[in-house]
Scaffold this motif. Structure first.
Motif, PDB file in Angstrom:
ATOM      1  N   VAL A 197      33.829  29.848 -27.203  1.00 15.33           N
ATOM      2  CA  VAL A 197      32.758  30.206 -26.269  1.00 15.33           C
ATOM      3  C   VAL A 197      31.684  30.984 -27.014  1.00 15.33           C
ATOM      4  N   LEU A 198      30.424  30.651 -26.750  1.00 13.89           N
ATOM      5  CA  LEU A 198      29.300  31.401 -27.314  1.00 13.89           C
ATOM      6  C   LEU A 198      28.411  31.891 -26.179  1.00 13.89           C
ATOM      7  N   PHE A 199      28.222  33.198 -26.094  1.00 11.96           N
ATOM      8  CA  PHE A 199      27.244  33.797 -25.198  1.00 11.96           C
ATOM      9  C   PHE A 199      25.956  34.021 -25.989  1.00 11.96           C
ATOM     10  N   ILE A 200      24.830  33.539 -25.471  1.00 13.86           N
ATOM     11  CA  ILE A 200      23.524  33.760 -26.098  1.00 13.86           C
ATOM     12  C   ILE A 200      22.712  34.647 -25.166  1.00 13.86           C
ATOM     13  N   LYS A 201      22.338  35.809 -25.657  1.00 13.56           N
ATOM     14  CA  LYS A 201      21.626  36.801 -24.838  1.00 13.56           C
ATOM     15  C   LYS A 201      20.148  36.860 -25.207  1.00 13.56           C
ATOM     16  N   HIS A 236      15.709  30.141 -23.535  1.00 20.72           N
ATOM     17  CA  HIS A 236      15.654  28.755 -24.022  1.00 20.72           C
ATOM     18  C   HIS A 236      14.250  28.176 -23.913  1.00 20.72           C
ATOM     19  N   ALA A 237      13.445  28.691 -22.977  1.00 18.22           N
ATOM     20  CA  ALA A 237      12.066  28.236 -22.844  1.00 18.22           C
ATOM     21  C   ALA A 237      11.125  29.036 -23.739  1.00 18.22           C
ATOM     22  N   GLU A 238      11.474  30.302 -24.014  1.00 18.17           N
ATOM     23  CA  GLU A 238      10.607  31.162 -24.821  1.00 18.17           C
ATOM     24  C   GLU A 238      10.734  30.863 -26.309  1.00 18.17           C
ATOM     25  N   LYS A 239      11.949  30.595 -26.768  1.00 17.26           N
ATOM     26  CA  LYS A 239      12.166  30.253 -28.182  1.00 17.26           C
ATOM     27  C   LYS A 239      13.131  29.064 -28.267  1.00 17.26           C
ATOM     28  N   PRO A 240      12.642  27.872 -27.869  1.00 14.72           N
ATOM     29  CA  PRO A 240      13.533  26.715 -27.787  1.00 14.72           C
ATOM     30  C   PRO A 240      14.129  26.288 -29.122  1.00 14.72           C
ATOM     31  N   ALA A 241      13.351  26.367 -30.197  1.00 17.87           N
ATOM     32  CA  ALA A 241      13.877  25.934 -31.494  1.00 17.87           C
ATOM     33  C   ALA A 241      15.022  26.833 -31.945  1.00 17.87           C
ATOM     34  N   ALA A 242      14.858  28.140 -31.793  1.00 16.37           N
ATOM     35  CA  ALA A 242      15.916  29.079 -32.174  1.00 16.37           C
ATOM     36  C   ALA A 242      17.140  28.882 -31.291  1.00 16.37           C
ATOM     37  N   PHE A 243      16.915  28.690 -29.995  1.00 17.93           N
ATOM     38  CA  PHE A 243      18.022  28.481 -29.068  1.00 17.93           C
ATOM     39  C   PHE A 243      18.787  27.208 -29.417  1.00 17.93           C
ATOM     40  N   ALA A 244      18.058  26.131 -29.669  1.00 18.83           N
ATOM     41  CA  ALA A 244      18.716  24.854 -29.987  1.00 18.83           C
ATOM     42  C   ALA A 244      19.488  24.936 -31.296  1.00 18.83           C
ATOM     43  N   LYS A 245      18.944  25.650 -32.283  1.00 20.45           N
ATOM     44  CA  LYS A 245      19.637  25.774 -33.573  1.00 20.45           C
ATOM     45  C   LYS A 245      20.944  26.557 -33.426  1.00 20.45           C
ATOM     46  N   ILE A 246      20.890  27.670 -32.705  1.00 14.50           N
ATOM     47  CA  ILE A 246      22.096  28.466 -32.475  1.00 14.50           C
ATOM     48  C   ILE A 246      23.154  27.633 -31.757  1.00 14.50           C
ATOM     49  N   THR A 247      22.708  26.883 -30.743  1.00 15.24           N
ATOM     50  CA  THR A 247      23.626  26.043 -29.980  1.00 15.24           C
ATOM     51  C   THR A 247      24.242  24.967 -30.852  1.00 15.24           C
ATOM     52  N   ALA A 248      23.411  24.260 -31.610  1.00 12.82           N
ATOM     53  CA  ALA A 248      23.911  23.163 -32.449  1.00 12.82           C
ATOM     54  C   ALA A 248      24.847  23.682 -33.534  1.00 12.82           C
ATOM     55  N   ASP A 249      24.496  24.797 -34.157  1.00 19.56           N
ATOM     56  CA  ASP A 249      25.354  25.365 -35.212  1.00 19.56           C
ATOM     57  C   ASP A 249      26.727  25.691 -34.653  1.00 19.56           C
ATOM     58  N   PHE A 250      26.766  26.255 -33.453  1.00 15.93           N
ATOM     59  CA  PHE A 250      28.045  26.598 -32.832  1.00 15.93           C
ATOM     60  C   PHE A 250      28.839  25.345 -32.471  1.00 15.93           C
TER      61      PHE A 250
END
Length: 253
Positions: A197-201, A236-250
């Motif tokens: 599980v990954l929580f992204i804050k 996810h809307a404010e920094k979508p690229a960073a959010f997507a990268k964190i999600t994909a890496d996990f």
């Protein structure tokens, strides 16, 4: 209830679950950023978007809807990402049907009873007489009486549609108003979810707090956390690229 879905990409299946008053379109940018590595299934929860309406908005039924939708798509299990209310639905899915969830990503939400942050929004939405609306600008002017933030109004107005019977909200405003305490409720658990599980804050958000950590560890013993600085609840809307990268890496780790 089998939910409305938009499916893009190829590879490991990934369910995306939106938050209150929204639809799968809210996570459309994340879907596009991840579709080169995953088969992304963007859902509209019950009482939202193009999915069916009912009087019940409980997380147990939302989780059952997700299972029924996965069955209809022939998915034995999937990675699941949920934001806000959609994160609670994702938690309930993992807690109630753990074999159906391979990995879990929770965007700026915690497994606790949430603060009642939407009462003003509900009041403003319920104050609009849809039968008298001329256009979206008219709706926006009326919403301004109770909602000063233009971004919030624009988000809500994405769910206003014109039909042959006049204007209608895509979300089930009556049910969400009557059952708002169910939206605020914590997911229910008889045992922990033992998967990754990954929580992204959002760094500036107060939805996910340090004081929630003991409960998080109890329900999700393999939970990890990341913070995206300079973002609020809509990380996810404010920094979508960073959010997507964190999600994909996990998900790919």
């Amino acid at each position: 209830m089998i939910l409305h879905t938009d499916i893009t990409g190829q590879g490991t299946p990934l369910l995306l679950i939106h938050g209150l008053f929204g639809s799968g379109e809210n996570l459309g940018m994340i879907a596009r950023l991840l579709a080169d590595r995953f088969r992304v299934i963007n859902v509209d929860l019950r009482n939202h978007g193009r999915s069916g309406h009912s009087d019940d908005v409980s997380y147990s039924l939302m989780a059952a809807d997700l299972v029924e939708t996965m069955d209809a798509l022939g998915l034995e299990n999937a990675a699941v990402l949920g934001h806000s209310m959609g994160g609670k639905a994702a938690m309930q899915l993992a807690l109630s049907y753990p074999t159906r969830v391979s990995k879990l990503v929770l965007a700026d939400i915690s497994p606790v009873v949430s603060q009642a942050r939407h009462l003003g929004i509900l009041d403003a939405l319920n104050s609009i007489d849809l039968t008298t609306l001329h256009d979206r600008k008219d709706a926006d002017r009326q919403l301004q009486q109770g909602i000063s933030d233009a971004g919030t109004r624009a988000f809500l107005l994405k769910s206003l549609q014109k039909t042959e019977h006049g204007f209608q909200w895509r979300f089930n405003l009556a049910a969400l108003t009557a059952q708002y305490q169910q939206v605020l409720a914590a997911p229910q658990a008889t045992s922990a979810y033992d998967g990754p599980v990954l929580f992204i804050k959002g760094g500036n958000s107060d939805y996910l707090l340090a004081e929630h950590q003991p409960l998080i560890q109890q329900l999700f013993p393999k939970a990890r956390a990341k913070i995206i600085e300079g973002t609020g609840h809509w990380l996810h809307a404010e920094k979508p690229a960073a959010f997507a990268k964190i999600t994909a890496d996990f998900l790919l780790s």
